[in-house]
Write an enzyme that holds these catalytic residues in place. Sequence first.
Site: not given
Ligand code: ADP
Length: 603
Positions: A209, A426-427
């Site tokens: 996230t 089914h679908e």
């Molecule tokens: P976490 O640390 O929460 O597991 P990361 O910060 O490593 O997640 O995010 C992984 C990838 O997902 C990032 O490199 C980015 O490309 C994408 N991503 C995740 N959240 C966002 C966001 N809010 N905006 C843009 N890109 C995001």
Amino acid sequence: MNEVKSPKKPLIYYYCIVLIVLMLFNLLAMPWLSQRRIVEVDYGSFVSMVEDGEVKQAEIQEQENRILFTKEGDNRIYKTAMVGDDRLPDRLLDAGVVFNGVEIEQTSPFLTVLLSWVLPIVIFVAIGQYMSRKLMKSAGGPNAMMFGKSNAKIYVKSSEGIKFSDVAGEDEAKDNLKEIVEYLHNPKKYQEIGASMPKGILLVGPPGTGKTMLAKAVAGEANVPFFSISGSEFVEMFVGMGASKVRDLFKQAKEKAPCIVFIDEIDAIGKKRDGQFGGNDEREQTLNQLLTEMDGFEGNTGVIILAATNRPESLDPALTRPGRFDRRVPVELPDLKGREEILKVHARKIKVADDVDFNKVARMASGASGAELANIVNEAALRAVRDGRSFATQADLEESIEVVIAGYQKKNAILTDQEKWIVAYHETGHALVAALQTHSAPVQKITIIPRTSGALGYTMQVEEGNHYLMSQEELENKIATLTGGRAAEELIFHSASTGASNDIEQATKLARAMITRYGMSDDFDMVALETVNNQYLGGDTSLACSAETAAEVDRQVVEVVKRQHAKATKLLEDNQEKLHELSKYLYEKETITGDEFMKILNR
Ligand code: ADP
């Protein structure tokens, strides 16, 4: 952000160099060192030397047509060409020359000792030294006195670093963190009024996230040193090492203050100390050290700790109390608007058609995390390249959602005709039940093309807007929709197939949650019968009730699902004609859109 780090060469690189040096030494230097110098003389000189009694040893090499000889008190070897001389043996005998082999190769005892004893020892000592230095380094420092140094990566500001504008959605989290950046820029403003910054900020949320990204964005905006380390890097083989790393990290941070320390996956060291037998001593020591360090610096020193985790419930309460990680910033799965923004941020990096409807894509990708959305955009770009186009289109994005949800299309999976009919019914059953219940979300797309995930087909439902609450009726309708596939099979083919296993799983989960967690049963009122263990990772639950209650819960779950199954069957029975018509259409087309579906339904 640029990481400041010296380039490292792999160990094998150094071994290769040692090996090559040894080989060269053996090939070139050894023969050269051990060979005696050879002086060439003419036959006349040789004869006169023999006659003068100067020659000590001689060897006649007939095949090579030469004579090798040595002189008294001379280490060199002399060589002369052979001439047809019958008197040669007599001359040599008369002069008392010894006849035996003249050794060209000769090693002095000193050289022998040097090569066979000293050199290997020197090489081994050098490799040993090198290895131990390497080990020390991996333990944290450049020499033996630096065991237990933290190996946090230090970042300095660079123009291409991640900024808050790169993190889409997550506005609350950004607002929260902007305050920190503001504080680092202008601490006076806060100190004047007597406010102190929180020491630690915990970013919690499901994986992907953007927690790590937010921490990097803080560093990118703050223009201060940024130490980044993962919780697992504190966990060491030797007891006490992790604690010493924590000490060192804070020492460095305090020297560089104001600065930010980011600890990723803090649950690796911050787990609850439960005092169980065989508990992890090393981890507890590390945690204790972290707690002590966090107490040890004042709120206004300017060291701010960010930590990320997706298992906040497993953290030690001492770590999350005010004064340590006193601020918790939830980084949740993005809502509709957030998803749309994330898609747009990532779409900036690729070429997309002008008419792409990001809102629609975001609606289709409900429940996707930022990382998944980034993946969807990238998949779309890859698909465009595969098709030889120079930009990605709406269709690429929609297809890539399906790829991320259900895997690639299995082009040559061969279904028998009967199987294809079953999947079509089914679908259609799912879609029809969903559409006939007013509260169910409309159908977006139905397909019966097999996917690599094993799905033989699926019905994609799309929510119109954001949904934060679900009523009991909506939940029940959802269960009915899930049973709709099997209901259609039973109605038309009078038999059941294995295709409904996933539907059954989901329907049961929902029904169970209704009874055990949402208080939607008459008997149990608002009593929690189940607790969720880790909300961000799968959300598995554990029962919190007696065996009798559990049996009653099971009975009620069955009842809820049965009731909805019967409802779905009834709906399909009443609309059998539409079911046939739609299934036939789906069977022929293999993929139909929600609009086509609704058109036939409302005809
Ligand atoms: P976490 O640390 O929460 O597991 P990361 O910060 O490593 O997640 O995010 C992984 C990838 O997902 C990032 O490199 C980015 O490309 C994408 N991503 C995740 N959240 C966002 C966001 N809010 N905006 C843009 N890109 C995001």
